[in-house]
Design a protein around this motif. Sequence first.
Motif, PDB file in Angstrom:
ATOM      1  N   UNK A 182      -6.904  -0.472  15.756  1.00 39.81           N
ATOM      2  CA  UNK A 182      -7.039  -1.357  14.593  1.00 39.81           C
ATOM      3  C   UNK A 182      -5.956  -0.979  13.593  1.00 39.81           C
ATOM      4  N   UNK A 183      -5.177  -1.961  13.135  1.00 35.44           N
ATOM      5  CA  UNK A 183      -4.238  -1.678  12.056  1.00 35.44           C
ATOM      6  C   UNK A 183      -4.534  -2.600  10.880  1.00 35.44           C
ATOM      7  N   UNK A 184      -4.471  -2.053   9.689  1.00 34.90           N
ATOM      8  CA  UNK A 184      -4.723  -2.822   8.468  1.00 34.90           C
ATOM      9  C   UNK A 184      -3.576  -2.561   7.501  1.00 34.90           C
ATOM     10  N   UNK A 185      -2.997  -3.660   6.996  1.00 36.79           N
ATOM     11  CA  UNK A 185      -1.888  -3.555   6.051  1.00 36.79           C
ATOM     12  C   UNK A 185      -2.189  -4.428   4.839  1.00 36.79           C
ATOM     13  N   UNK A 186      -1.812  -3.953   3.648  1.00 36.09           N
ATOM     14  CA  UNK A 186      -1.996  -4.782   2.459  1.00 36.09           C
ATOM     15  C   UNK A 186      -2.793  -4.052   1.398  1.00 36.09           C
ATOM     16  N   UNK A 187      -2.991  -4.701   0.247  1.00 37.86           N
ATOM     17  CA  UNK A 187      -3.635  -4.043  -0.897  1.00 37.86           C
ATOM     18  C   UNK A 187      -5.023  -3.485  -0.570  1.00 37.86           C
ATOM     19  N   UNK A 188      -5.777  -4.195   0.285  1.00 40.88           N
ATOM     20  CA  UNK A 188      -7.145  -3.779   0.603  1.00 40.88           C
ATOM     21  C   UNK A 188      -7.239  -3.022   1.933  1.00 40.88           C
ATOM     22  N   UNK A 189      -6.095  -2.555   2.425  1.00 41.55           N
ATOM     23  CA  UNK A 189      -6.036  -2.010   3.786  1.00 41.55           C
ATOM     24  C   UNK A 189      -7.040  -0.883   4.023  1.00 41.55           C
ATOM     25  N   UNK A 190      -7.166   0.001   3.043  1.00 41.95           N
ATOM     26  CA  UNK A 190      -8.038   1.153   3.261  1.00 41.95           C
ATOM     27  C   UNK A 190      -9.489   0.726   3.437  1.00 41.95           C
ATOM     28  N   UNK A 191      -9.959  -0.115   2.506  1.00 37.85           N
ATOM     29  CA  UNK A 191     -11.348  -0.578   2.590  1.00 37.85           C
ATOM     30  C   UNK A 191     -11.598  -1.371   3.872  1.00 37.85           C
ATOM     31  N   UNK A 192     -10.614  -2.188   4.239  1.00 34.93           N
ATOM     32  CA  UNK A 192     -10.747  -3.000   5.448  1.00 34.93           C
ATOM     33  C   UNK A 192     -10.864  -2.095   6.670  1.00 34.93           C
ATOM     34  N   UNK A 193     -10.025  -1.086   6.713  1.00 37.46           N
ATOM     35  CA  UNK A 193      -9.996  -0.169   7.858  1.00 37.46           C
ATOM     36  C   UNK A 193     -11.340   0.555   8.015  1.00 37.46           C
ATOM     37  N   UNK A 194     -11.861   1.025   6.875  1.00 36.20           N
ATOM     38  CA  UNK A 194     -13.145   1.739   6.904  1.00 36.20           C
ATOM     39  C   UNK A 194     -14.252   0.791   7.388  1.00 36.20           C
ATOM     40  N   UNK A 195     -14.267  -0.413   6.815  1.00 32.92           N
ATOM     41  CA  UNK A 195     -15.347  -1.356   7.133  1.00 32.92           C
ATOM     42  C   UNK A 195     -15.305  -1.754   8.605  1.00 32.92           C
ATOM     43  N   UNK A 196     -14.122  -2.027   9.114  1.00 35.84           N
ATOM     44  CA  UNK A 196     -14.012  -2.470  10.502  1.00 35.84           C
ATOM     45  C   UNK A 196     -14.324  -1.319  11.461  1.00 35.84           C
ATOM     46  N   UNK A 197     -13.830  -0.161  11.130  1.00 36.60           N
ATOM     47  CA  UNK A 197     -14.140   1.018  11.942  1.00 36.60           C
ATOM     48  C   UNK A 197     -15.643   1.262  12.010  1.00 36.60           C
TER      49      UNK A 197
END
Lengths: 151, 92
Positions: free
Chosen positions: B66-81
């Motif tokens: 999973x890769x997440x890029x952008x202003x909300x990347x960290x939150x997105x990464x945590x949520x998807x993980x």
Amino acid sequence: MKLSTLIPEDCSKAAVLFNSKKRILQYISELAQPKIPNANQHEILEALLNREKLGSTGIGKGIAIPHGRLAGLDHIIAILLVNQQPIPFDAVDDRNVDIFVALIVPEGENKQHLETLASIAGKLNDKHFCKRLRQASNDCELHQVLVEFDK
Amino acid sequence: MSQQYQGVFLIKNKLGLHARAATILAQLSAQFDADITLYQGDKSAPGDSVLALLLLESSQGKEVKVTCTGPDAHNAFIAIGNLIEDKFHETE
């Protein structure tokens, strides 16, 4: 997997006209029942409705893949419907739906089910394919689109 | 500032990335101001496209990146993980 084999011509219905999720699912059960002698129409409809209750199978771009699992089935039954007008289906992108690829799946066939979903998604991901499905004016023509895109 | 997070997750649920799981993932992805991509083998899919996610054909036991890029990347990464780790809220 060839979509034209998965969805036979008698399960390809062009330009149908239904105005609700329930009516579409009823029609799918009606078409599927002769292919599933062990289940009655009500049981097939229940399987489809139960799945919708867990979350809409409207996957976006005007497409839905209603499906349900039935015990005692030995192969997947697939049905393609194209409605004359997009109808509300609680889809993930809030768009109304006019292309329905319905599946009645044997219990426990998880890996095969994923393969089938991937084959269907691969085709439906192609805008040109969806456009041709929407343009088909009769069942034979609709099935021919499947044959053509299988080549 | 754009940030990127990436990691590999194991698909644990019995049904794999089937239609309902893919729909939940797409709905979650759409909540973030981030570009989210899932990779499996040589295939990739935007996190917000159910059709593309189904094409990954990720069954139980497969690993997805999973890769997440952008202003909300960290939150997105945590949520998807968390969603994948939590078996897409499924019991088995």
